[in-house]
Write a protein that holds these residues in place. Structure first.
Motif, PDB file in Angstrom:
ATOM      1  N   ARG A 187       0.849  -1.195   0.000  1.00 41.24           N
ATOM      2  CA  ARG A 187       0.000   0.000   0.000  1.00 41.24           C
ATOM      3  C   ARG A 187       0.880   1.240   0.000  1.00 41.24           C
ATOM      4  O   ARG A 187       1.975   1.231   0.547  1.00 41.24           O
ATOM      5  CB  ARG A 187      -0.889   0.046   1.264  1.00 41.24           C
ATOM      6  N   ALA A 188       0.353   2.310  -0.579  1.00 39.57           N
ATOM      7  CA  ALA A 188       1.044   3.593  -0.440  1.00 39.57           C
ATOM      8  C   ALA A 188       1.013   3.976   1.037  1.00 39.57           C
ATOM      9  O   ALA A 188       0.046   3.677   1.748  1.00 39.57           O
ATOM     10  CB  ALA A 188       0.345   4.650  -1.271  1.00 39.57           C
ATOM     11  N   PRO A 189       2.086   4.628   1.545  1.00 35.06           N
ATOM     12  CA  PRO A 189       2.128   4.955   2.979  1.00 35.06           C
ATOM     13  C   PRO A 189       0.916   5.787   3.404  1.00 35.06           C
ATOM     14  O   PRO A 189       0.430   6.636   2.663  1.00 35.06           O
ATOM     15  CB  PRO A 189       3.420   5.762   3.113  1.00 35.06           C
ATOM     16  N   GLU A 190       0.480   5.488   4.627  1.00 40.65           N
ATOM     17  CA  GLU A 190      -0.656   6.159   5.265  1.00 40.65           C
ATOM     18  C   GLU A 190      -0.595   7.692   5.140  1.00 40.65           C
ATOM     19  O   GLU A 190      -1.566   8.336   4.784  1.00 40.65           O
ATOM     20  CB  GLU A 190      -0.505   5.823   6.739  1.00 40.65           C
ATOM     21  N   HIS A 191       0.589   8.259   5.473  1.00 42.52           N
ATOM     22  CA  HIS A 191       0.658   9.727   5.507  1.00 42.52           C
ATOM     23  C   HIS A 191       0.527  10.339   4.115  1.00 42.52           C
ATOM     24  O   HIS A 191       0.119  11.484   3.974  1.00 42.52           O
ATOM     25  CB  HIS A 191       1.906  10.225   6.248  1.00 42.52           C
ATOM     26  N   LEU A 192       0.823   9.551   3.081  1.00 39.94           N
ATOM     27  CA  LEU A 192       0.607  10.051   1.715  1.00 39.94           C
ATOM     28  C   LEU A 192      -0.897  10.010   1.388  1.00 39.94           C
ATOM     29  O   LEU A 192      -1.450  10.940   0.793  1.00 39.94           O
ATOM     30  CB  LEU A 192       1.384   9.210   0.705  1.00 39.94           C
ATOM     31  N   GLN A 193      -1.535   8.912   1.796  1.00 38.80           N
ATOM     32  CA  GLN A 193      -2.986   8.803   1.544  1.00 38.80           C
ATOM     33  C   GLN A 193      -3.727   9.945   2.251  1.00 38.80           C
ATOM     34  O   GLN A 193      -4.640  10.548   1.684  1.00 38.80           O
ATOM     35  CB  GLN A 193      -3.502   7.464   2.065  1.00 38.80           C
ATOM     36  N   ARG A 194      -3.277  10.225   3.481  1.00 36.89           N
ATOM     37  CA  ARG A 194      -3.936  11.274   4.255  1.00 36.89           C
ATOM     38  C   ARG A 194      -3.751  12.642   3.596  1.00 36.89           C
ATOM     39  O   ARG A 194      -4.666  13.454   3.555  1.00 36.89           O
ATOM     40  CB  ARG A 194      -3.390  11.285   5.684  1.00 36.89           C
ATOM     41  N   ALA A 195      -2.555  12.874   3.061  1.00 37.35           N
ATOM     42  CA  ALA A 195      -2.287  14.177   2.431  1.00 37.35           C
ATOM     43  C   ALA A 195      -3.262  14.407   1.262  1.00 37.35           C
ATOM     44  O   ALA A 195      -3.752  15.524   1.065  1.00 37.35           O
ATOM     45  CB  ALA A 195      -0.836  14.230   1.952  1.00 37.35           C
ATOM     46  N   ILE A 196      -3.548  13.355   0.532  1.00 36.67           N
ATOM     47  CA  ILE A 196      -4.495  13.501  -0.586  1.00 36.67           C
ATOM     48  C   ILE A 196      -5.908  13.711  -0.035  1.00 36.67           C
ATOM     49  O   ILE A 196      -6.633  14.616  -0.465  1.00 36.67           O
ATOM     50  CB  ILE A 196      -4.460  12.265  -1.510  1.00 36.67           C
ATOM     51  N   ALA A 197      -6.291  12.868   0.941  1.00 33.38           N
ATOM     52  CA  ALA A 197      -7.653  12.969   1.489  1.00 33.38           C
ATOM     53  C   ALA A 197      -7.893  14.365   2.072  1.00 33.38           C
ATOM     54  O   ALA A 197      -8.957  14.968   1.855  1.00 33.38           O
ATOM     55  CB  ALA A 197      -7.859  11.903   2.567  1.00 33.38           C
ATOM     56  N   ASP A 198      -6.893  14.913   2.759  1.00 35.57           N
ATOM     57  CA  ASP A 198      -7.045  16.233   3.383  1.00 35.57           C
ATOM     58  C   ASP A 198      -7.248  17.344   2.356  1.00 35.57           C
ATOM     59  O   ASP A 198      -7.750  18.411   2.687  1.00 35.57           O
ATOM     60  CB  ASP A 198      -5.803  16.580   4.229  1.00 35.57           C
ATOM     61  N   GLN A 221      -0.700  14.920  -6.663  1.00 38.47           N
ATOM     62  CA  GLN A 221       0.341  15.942  -6.433  1.00 38.47           C
ATOM     63  C   GLN A 221       0.387  16.368  -4.969  1.00 38.47           C
ATOM     64  O   GLN A 221       1.418  16.806  -4.473  1.00 38.47           O
ATOM     65  CB  GLN A 221       0.081  17.171  -7.302  1.00 38.47           C
ATOM     66  N   PHE A 222      -0.768  16.235  -4.285  1.00 39.41           N
ATOM     67  CA  PHE A 222      -0.801  16.640  -2.875  1.00 39.41           C
ATOM     68  C   PHE A 222      -0.002  15.692  -1.978  1.00 39.41           C
ATOM     69  O   PHE A 222       0.247  15.999  -0.815  1.00 39.41           O
ATOM     70  CB  PHE A 222      -2.249  16.775  -2.393  1.00 39.41           C
ATOM     71  N   ALA A 223       0.372  14.532  -2.510  1.00 44.00           N
ATOM     72  CA  ALA A 223       1.157  13.591  -1.680  1.00 44.00           C
ATOM     73  C   ALA A 223       2.662  13.815  -1.813  1.00 44.00           C
ATOM     74  O   ALA A 223       3.446  13.214  -1.074  1.00 44.00           O
ATOM     75  CB  ALA A 223       0.810  12.155  -2.076  1.00 44.00           C
ATOM     76  N   ILE A 224       3.076  14.678  -2.733  1.00 39.37           N
ATOM     77  CA  ILE A 224       4.511  14.779  -3.036  1.00 39.37           C
ATOM     78  C   ILE A 224       5.307  15.307  -1.843  1.00 39.37           C
ATOM     79  O   ILE A 224       6.349  14.748  -1.473  1.00 39.37           O
ATOM     80  CB  ILE A 224       4.731  15.656  -4.292  1.00 39.37           C
ATOM     81  N   GLU A 225       4.807  16.361  -1.225  1.00 29.68           N
ATOM     82  CA  GLU A 225       5.556  16.943  -0.105  1.00 29.68           C
ATOM     83  C   GLU A 225       5.683  15.911   1.031  1.00 29.68           C
ATOM     84  O   GLU A 225       6.766  15.721   1.605  1.00 29.68           O
ATOM     85  CB  GLU A 225       4.851  18.207   0.386  1.00 29.68           C
ATOM     86  N   ALA A 226       4.581  15.223   1.322  1.00 32.53           N
ATOM     87  CA  ALA A 226       4.610  14.207   2.389  1.00 32.53           C
ATOM     88  C   ALA A 226       5.601  13.097   2.035  1.00 32.53           C
ATOM     89  O   ALA A 226       6.312  12.574   2.905  1.00 32.53           O
ATOM     90  CB  ALA A 226       3.209  13.625   2.591  1.00 32.53           C
ATOM     91  N   ALA A 227       5.661  12.742   0.747  1.00 36.13           N
ATOM     92  CA  ALA A 227       6.558  11.647   0.331  1.00 36.13           C
ATOM     93  C   ALA A 227       8.018  12.049   0.491  1.00 36.13           C
ATOM     94  O   ALA A 227       8.829  11.262   0.990  1.00 36.13           O
ATOM     95  CB  ALA A 227       6.272  11.273  -1.121  1.00 36.13           C
ATOM     96  N   LEU A 228       8.349  13.263   0.083  1.00 34.26           N
ATOM     97  CA  LEU A 228       9.763  13.638   0.036  1.00 34.26           C
ATOM     98  C   LEU A 228      10.279  14.203   1.349  1.00 34.26           C
ATOM     99  O   LEU A 228      11.485  14.197   1.586  1.00 34.26           O
ATOM    100  CB  LEU A 228       9.996  14.646  -1.100  1.00 34.26           C
ATOM    101  N   HIS A 229       9.379  14.698   2.180  1.00 34.90           N
ATOM    102  CA  HIS A 229       9.859  15.311   3.427  1.00 34.90           C
ATOM    103  C   HIS A 229       9.266  14.651   4.670  1.00 34.90           C
ATOM    104  O   HIS A 229       9.523  15.086   5.785  1.00 34.90           O
ATOM    105  CB  HIS A 229       9.601  16.825   3.398  1.00 34.90           C
ATOM    106  N   GLY A 230       8.476  13.585   4.486  1.00 37.06           N
ATOM    107  CA  GLY A 230       7.910  12.858   5.627  1.00 37.06           C
ATOM    108  C   GLY A 230       8.759  11.630   5.950  1.00 37.06           C
ATOM    109  O   GLY A 230       9.887  11.493   5.471  1.00 37.06           O
ATOM    110  N   ALA A 231       8.172  10.728   6.738  1.00 36.70           N
ATOM    111  CA  ALA A 231       8.922   9.545   7.190  1.00 36.70           C
ATOM    112  C   ALA A 231       9.332   8.664   6.015  1.00 36.70           C
ATOM    113  O   ALA A 231       8.588   8.528   5.044  1.00 36.70           O
ATOM    114  CB  ALA A 231       8.032   8.748   8.137  1.00 36.70           C
TER     115      ALA A 231
END
Ligand SMILES: Cc1ncc(COP(=O)(O)O)c(C=O)c1O
Length: 421
Positions: free
Chosen positions: A49-60, A283-293
């Protein structure tokens, strides 16, 4: 009525990963057969699965995703990509020099279309990820292959690359970490290639979509910092490291001296504008992907699922009297070769067909990756380790039959390679 004619150069293009064998697989499945399909590096199809925090970034941000964005992508996403590249050592990267696309696939096409005139040559690795050859051909260019042979750890020889440069050469393409071989290029080799690009004024294009998928001691060296002022396009995305193929998010980053890249930025921007913009939600998941866990590291370390899958493949090949393997150092694939009696008269396409028809396993023939030899095949490392061990038992059964029959019967029938698909 005369039937429609299609673009002639399509006859030169192949994409066997989703081609004739994959179509036959669907027919067999429709008949009720259960296949193990190792042809596509599609993490979601194997339970990742794509990481949780990326999914959340899109949902938000789902309420912000209705309008088109700027053709190069959302400003915040581009800033996140630029900051990531600056932190890796490429100070010239600004958000204005970042292009977000519908996967790296779209950007490979756009970046070559922005560059090539009819007859221009592009230096490509052999084996390659076949979209690079296809996009070169369909943008009226000519692929010129430099070899990455198993005996050299699938690394290219810079002298050979330089010997292939002609007055028509425009670019050198590198895929690092490599699909299909898993090779990870050392810094000294990349420096030699940069020097060739500088000497012959070639655009460096580096497909780094697997940049975080590394095993054992492998160390990834981004090319842009080594290229310095030289024009360089680096490609990355969410499909593999972040296991989100279906979101279709990739980026291309132009680095180096802006004066040296001339109108290239404008050409990319224009082609991006013609297709309006990339898919917005992802595109909303990019920041979370590159600067998150970091979430890929644990999968690639001992006990991690990808690490153990790779171990299963390495051990299976080592135990087989019919296979050789240069262990992949990165990416999501292994590219074994067939040796010994089983290799006599071996045809990778006929083998893949027999393996599917008799053992319910789908692999990709090595020749699909633009190599001149026909004794390799590619598997993805995405299945569970036990399933991969089972796959290699089945592969060995087919190869043992071939080895036993060698000398007694005619070799594999030569199956014509499909034109495209
Ligand atoms: C080397 C390489 N480049 C690019 C791509 C395309 O990736 P995307 O999903 O970003 O279009 C792939 C997909 O497998 C790949 O292996």
């Amino acid at each position: 009525m005369p039937s429609l004619k299609t673009r002639e150069r399509l006859s030169e293009v192949r994409y066997e990963i989703r081609g004739e064998l994959a179509r036959r697989a669907r027919e067999l499945e429709a008949q009720g057969r259960t296949l193990i399909k190792l042809n596509i590096g599609n993490p979601g199809a194997f339970g990742f699965r794509a990481p949780e925090h990326l999914q959340r970034a899109i949902a938000d941000h789902i309420h912000d995703t209705d309008p088109y964005t700027h053709q190069q992508g959302l400003p915040a996403a581009r800033e996140a990509i630029a900051a990531f590249h600056r932190a890796r050592g490429a100070p010239s990267v600004t958000p204005e020099r970042v292009f977000v696309g519908n996967g790296v696939s779209e950007l490979i096409d756009i970046s070559l279309r922005a560059l090539l005139n009819p007859g221009d040559e592009v230096l490509l690795p052999s084996p390659d990820y076949p979209l690079w050859s296809a996009a070169t051909i369909l943008n009226d260019g000519r692929p010129v292959y430099y070899r990455c042979h198993a005996t050299q750890g699938f690394l290219p020889d810079p002298d050979e690359i330089e010997a292939l440069v002609s007055s028509r050469t425009r670019a050198i393409v590198l895929i690092n970490p490599n699909n299909p071989t898993g090779a990870v290029y050392p810094r000294a080799l990349l420096e030699r290639i940069v020097a060739i690009a500088a000497k012959h004024r070639l655009l460096l294009m580096v497909d780094e979509i697997y940049d975080g998928v590394l095993y054992d001691e492998a160390r990834f060296e981004p090319l842009a910092p080594l290229a310095g002022d030289l024009p360089c396009v680096s490609f990355g995305g969410l499909s593999k490291v972040h296991r989100a193929c279906g979101w279709r998010v990739g980026w291309a980053v132009l680095s180096g001296d802006p004066i040296a890249s001339g109108d290239y930025h404008h050409a990319m921007d224009l082609l991006g504008a013609l297709r309006l913009c990339a898919n917005v939600p992802g595109q909303f998941a990019i920041e979370a992907a590159l600067h998150g866990a970091d979430t890929i590291g644990a999968l690639c370390r001992a006990d991690g699922r990808l690490y153990e899958a790779r171990r299963a493949v390495i051990e299976s090949c080592a135990a087989s009297e019919h296979l050789t393997l240069h262990a992949p150092e990165g990416a999501l694939y292994a590219f074994p070769g067939v040796r010994g009696a089983a290799a006599e008269g071996f045809d990778d396409h006929a083998f893949a067909l027999e393996l599917m028809e008799t053992e319910d396993v789908l692999v990709v023939p090595g020749s699909s990756f633009n190599v001149p030899y026909r004794n390799h095949f590619r598997v993805t490392l995405l299945p569970q380790p036990d399933q991969l061990r089972e796959v290699f038992r089945r592969i060995d059964r087919v190869l043992a039959r071939r080895a036993e029959a060698a000398g007694k019967v005619v070799p594999f029938p030569q199956v014509p390679l499909s034109a495209h698909g």
